[in-house]
Design a protein around this motif. Structure first.
Motif, mmCIF file in Angstrom:
data_model
loop_
_atom_site.group_PDB
_atom_site.id
_atom_site.type_symbol
_atom_site.label_atom_id
_atom_site.label_comp_id
_atom_site.label_asym_id
_atom_site.label_seq_id
_atom_site.Cartn_x
_atom_site.Cartn_y
_atom_site.Cartn_z
ATOM 1 N N ALA A 191 0.832 -1.204 0.000
ATOM 2 C CA ALA A 191 0.000 0.000 0.000
ATOM 3 C C ALA A 191 0.869 1.257 0.000
ATOM 4 N N VAL A 192 0.469 2.217 -0.806
ATOM 5 C CA VAL A 192 1.130 3.517 -0.850
ATOM 6 C C VAL A 192 0.476 4.380 0.222
ATOM 7 N N PRO A 193 1.267 5.036 1.067
ATOM 8 C CA PRO A 193 0.671 5.838 2.137
ATOM 9 C C PRO A 193 -0.044 7.076 1.605
ATOM 10 N N ALA A 194 -0.985 7.554 2.385
ATOM 11 C CA ALA A 194 -1.771 8.725 2.016
ATOM 12 C C ALA A 194 -0.883 9.959 1.899
ATOM 13 N N CYS A 195 -1.103 10.716 0.827
ATOM 14 C CA CYS A 195 -0.441 12.004 0.613
ATOM 15 C C CYS A 195 -1.302 12.751 -0.395
ATOM 16 N N ALA A 196 -1.895 13.850 0.018
ATOM 17 C CA ALA A 196 -2.833 14.590 -0.828
ATOM 18 C C ALA A 196 -2.154 15.165 -2.058
ATOM 19 N N ARG A 197 -2.920 15.324 -3.120
ATOM 20 C CA ARG A 197 -2.430 15.908 -4.371
ATOM 21 C C ARG A 197 -1.909 17.312 -4.091
ATOM 22 N N GLY A 198 -0.698 17.599 -4.579
ATOM 23 C CA GLY A 198 -0.093 18.905 -4.386
ATOM 24 C C GLY A 198 0.844 18.988 -3.183
ATOM 25 N N TRP A 199 1.091 17.874 -2.507
ATOM 26 C CA TRP A 199 1.899 17.862 -1.286
ATOM 27 C C TRP A 199 3.115 16.954 -1.410
ATOM 28 N N VAL A 200 4.140 17.234 -0.600
ATOM 29 C CA VAL A 200 5.262 16.337 -0.356
ATOM 30 C C VAL A 200 5.098 15.846 1.075
ATOM 31 N N CYS A 201 5.126 14.533 1.257
ATOM 32 C CA CYS A 201 4.906 13.937 2.574
ATOM 33 C C CYS A 201 6.158 13.189 3.025
ATOM 34 N N LEU A 202 6.588 13.469 4.235
ATOM 35 C CA LEU A 202 7.715 12.768 4.846
ATOM 36 C C LEU A 202 7.181 11.924 5.993
ATOM 37 N N TYR A 203 7.731 10.720 6.140
ATOM 38 C CA TYR A 203 7.262 9.791 7.160
ATOM 39 C C TYR A 203 8.422 9.396 8.064
ATOM 40 N N ALA A 209 2.777 17.968 -12.088
ATOM 41 C CA ALA A 209 3.825 17.739 -13.085
ATOM 42 C C ALA A 209 4.949 18.766 -12.982
ATOM 43 N N ALA A 210 6.171 18.282 -13.137
ATOM 44 C CA ALA A 210 7.397 19.097 -13.132
ATOM 45 C C ALA A 210 7.630 19.805 -11.802
ATOM 46 N N ASP A 211 7.081 19.291 -10.726
ATOM 47 C CA ASP A 211 7.272 19.909 -9.412
ATOM 48 C C ASP A 211 7.999 18.920 -8.502
ATOM 49 N N ASP A 212 9.241 18.631 -8.890
ATOM 50 C CA ASP A 212 10.054 17.733 -8.068
ATOM 51 C C ASP A 212 10.304 18.354 -6.706
ATOM 52 N N ASP A 249 10.998 12.440 -7.002
ATOM 53 C CA ASP A 249 10.287 12.502 -8.278
ATOM 54 C C ASP A 249 8.806 12.790 -8.089
ATOM 55 N N VAL A 250 8.258 13.559 -9.032
ATOM 56 C CA VAL A 250 6.829 13.854 -9.032
ATOM 57 C C VAL A 250 6.060 12.545 -9.110
ATOM 58 N N ARG A 251 5.044 12.443 -8.281
ATOM 59 C CA ARG A 251 4.191 11.260 -8.187
ATOM 60 C C ARG A 251 4.988 10.033 -7.752
ATOM 61 N N GLY A 252 6.142 10.267 -7.094
ATOM 62 C CA GLY A 252 6.999 9.184 -6.644
ATOM 63 C C GLY A 252 6.801 8.856 -5.177
ATOM 64 N N TYR A 253 7.332 7.703 -4.808
ATOM 65 C CA TYR A 253 7.221 7.217 -3.434
ATOM 66 C C TYR A 253 8.410 6.316 -3.149
#
Length: 187
Positions: free
Chosen positions: A97-109, A147-150, A167-171
């Motif tokens: 499972a990919v952890p929750a992270c809202a669109r437009g955010w960078v999430c650190l765990y 997009a393009a917001d590394d 990377d954008v949309r990366g985990y």
């Protein structure tokens, strides 16, 4: 006399940058504090600990809010699992499972696989993780920006030392050899 003393205290507090705006707190006040956040109706200095918070969201430098549960943080940031195509596509192929992270955010765990405390950013400026009691504590991350917001993690404050591109949309479910070594983030 009592009124004058109260007014002097209020003015001194405002001068130090410690006045809380509605629902948010000043991020970088003078006086050697870390990031100040609103949490359960009070202002907390995150550099001194999270006082029971699970998720802290940096909406802007002067708007940091913390929540007791992951679900409350997800609601505040606008996360909806049903519209998270990355998480849904991963689940379809049987991956973890990919952890929750809202669109437009960078999430650190705090832990691998998106576990533990979560610190999330919408701001594109470098942030020193020590201000958030998250210095050398990142074990996994997710970049769900547009997009393009590394994003980037770095070894030293203000982006110095080694840099790891998010990377954008990366985990990344773990940080490998850089586990618990990041001191700054750019979202």
């Amino acid at each position: 006399m009592r009124t004058a003393r109260w007014m002097t205290t209020a003015i001194a507090t405002a001068t130090l940058g410690l006045v809380v705006t509605t629902g948010a707190a000043q991020a970088q006040p003078s006086g050697g504090h870390g990031a100040l956040a609103s949490y359960q109706g009070k202002t907390i200095d995150l550099s001194k600990g999270w006082q029971g918070a699970h998720t802290c969201a940096v909406f802007a430098q002067d708007d940091i809010r913390c929540y007791s549960t992951a679900a409350a943080g997800e609601k505040a940031s606008g996360y909806k699992r049903a519209t998270d195509t990355v998480a849904l596509n991963t689940a379809e192929v049987g991956a973890a499972a990919v952890p929750a992270c809202a669109r437009g955010w960078v999430c650190l765990y705090e832990h691998n696989d998106g576990g533990g405390k979560r610190l999330i950013f919408q701001d594109g400026d470098w942030q020193n993780l020590d201000d958030y009691s998250f210095d050398n504590k990142t074990s996994s991350w997710r970049n769900n920006q547009y997009a393009a917001d590394d994003g980037d993690l770095a070894e030293d404050e203000d982006g110095g030392g080694w840099t790891l591109e998010l990377d954008v949309r990366g985990y990344a479910s773990s940080m490998g050899g850089k586990n618990d070594e990041a001191s700054s983030v750019r979202g």
